[in-house]
Design a protein around this motif. Structure first.
Motif, PDB file in Angstrom:
ATOM      1  N   GLU A   1      -7.008   0.499  -1.744  1.00  4.28           N
ATOM      2  CA  GLU A   1      -6.448   1.020  -0.501  1.00  4.28           C
ATOM      3  C   GLU A   1      -6.395  -0.051   0.588  1.00  4.28           C
ATOM      4  N   TYR A   2      -5.738  -1.143   0.311  1.00  6.78           N
ATOM      5  CA  TYR A   2      -5.503  -2.124   1.367  1.00  6.78           C
ATOM      6  C   TYR A   2      -4.238  -2.900   1.008  1.00  6.78           C
ATOM      7  N   PRO A   3      -3.556  -3.444   2.019  1.00  3.30           N
ATOM      8  CA  PRO A   3      -2.278  -4.124   1.769  1.00  3.30           C
ATOM      9  C   PRO A   3      -2.423  -5.340   0.867  1.00  3.30           C
TER      10      PRO A   3
ATOM     11  N   THR B   1      -2.540  -5.667  -2.322  1.00  2.73           N
ATOM     12  CA  THR B   1      -3.308  -5.635  -3.562  1.00  2.73           C
ATOM     13  C   THR B   1      -2.523  -6.368  -4.644  1.00  2.73           C
TER      14      THR B   1
ATOM     15  N   ASN C   1       0.802  -1.222   0.000  1.00  5.83           N
ATOM     16  CA  ASN C   1       0.000   0.000   0.000  1.00  5.83           C
ATOM     17  C   ASN C   1       0.839   1.277   0.000  1.00  5.83           C
TER      18      ASN C   1
ATOM     19  N   ASP D   1       5.887   5.526   2.004  1.00  8.56           N
ATOM     20  CA  ASP D   1       4.614   6.180   2.330  1.00  8.56           C
ATOM     21  C   ASP D   1       4.884   7.241   3.393  1.00  8.56           C
TER      22      ASP D   1
END
Length: 316
Positions: free
Chosen positions: A190-192, A194, A171, A247
């Protein structure tokens, strides 16, 4: 479907048996030997095909066999050689020989288009009785049987070949950046995790084709195989340049240290590659966190992308 590791059992062709035969012609009731040799068995050959980027096509054919050589015949006719079995693999395929209970041994590292490797050699054809004729043995009844072809269990492992590897936590925005700089359309959410497989994208910088690899997100102890672990780390070994994507909302300094620590534990040589540090999601924070030589970007809005590409151009 992407698959970067597969095990296959390959068997080369058996050589054809030699022939026992004697001439049988009118007025020659006891002619000499005329048994031909058997043909050689076909090889199992791996060949690099640039149009492939996965080993998935081998998943449903775990047993692969080349053609046997044909037997020799009378009138000194030799048997035909068996046809080679050619297995097409993508660039970056590493070939290991798996022996029971023993650590797989490296056989080949196939990287360029058209490169070939004989994974299993066909058996040699046997000699016919013509070959055994001597001054003291004019009518030999001897021949050779064809040899068995090699049989091996191979582990094929794909290490993607790309100019640029995008490396970061789940993410962090790697897939979003890939979609901005290339023609790729990776899944973005929007999530780990993907990205559960590497995504490839292509762009052109000054008319030069550049390949990007969005590599699955790393987690702590990935070098021990945790999470996507070695599946992640294996694919950055062949990239020419690494872009670390951090991030800004999730302690980028700690992320950067952790990424480099995991890579160092797996293969410290990777850290010698040219690299760029991209701090992403600046649209979500007004304050920049100082990281030396970092480029601050918003992959979502496109901010800083031109600067990143310019830096990348210099490295490539």
């Amino acid at each position: 479907m992407f698959l970067d590791r597969v095990k296959v059992i390959v068997k080369a062709g058996k050589g054809g048996d030699g022939c026992i035969s004697f001439r049988r012609e009118k007025y020659i009731p006891k002619g000499g030997p005329d048994g031909g040799d058997g043909g050689d068995g076909g090889n199992v050959v791996l060949e690099v095909d640039r149009n492939l980027n996965t080993l998935y096509h081998l998943y449903f054919t775990p047993h692969i066999k080349a053609e046997n050589g044909q037997q020799g015949k009378g009138k000194n006719m030799h048997g035909k050689n068996g046809i080679d079995k050619v297995i097409r693999v993508p660039p970056g395929t590493v070939v290991y020989n798996c022996r029971g209970g023993v650590t797989p041994s490296l056989l080949a590292d196939l990287t360029y288009t058209g490169e070939r490797f004989i994974a299993a050699k066909g058996g040699k054809g046997g000699r016919g009785n013509t070959r055994f004729k001597t001054a003291t043995n004019q009518a030999p009844r001897e021949r050779e049987l064809g040899e068995q072809g090699e049989a091996k269990t191979l582990l094929l492992e794909l290490k993607l070949i790309a100019d640029v590897g995008l490396v970061g936590y789940p993410n962090a925005g790697k897939s979003t950046l890939l979609s901005k700089v290339s023609n790729a359309k990776p899944k973005i959410a929007e999530y780990p995790f993907t990205t559960l497989k590497p995504n490839l994208g292509v762009t052109y910088i000054d008319d030069k084709k550049i390949t990007f690899a969005d590599i699955p997100g790393i987690i702590e102890d990935a070098h021990k195989g945790k999470g996507l672990g070695l599946d992640f780390l294996r694919h950055i070994e062949r990239t020419r340049v690494i872009i670390y994507i951090l991030d800004i909302t999730q302690n980028p300094v700690a992320q950067y240290k952790s990424l480099k620590d995991e890579i160092r534990e797996y293969n410290p040589i990777i850290l010698k590659k040219p690299y760029i540090v991209g701090v992403n999601k600046i649209d979500l924070m007004k304050t920049k966190i100082a990281i030396k030589d970092a480029i601050y970007i918003s992959a979502l809005k496109g901010d800083g992308i031109e600067t990143l590409i310019s830096r990348l151009k210099g490295l490539l």
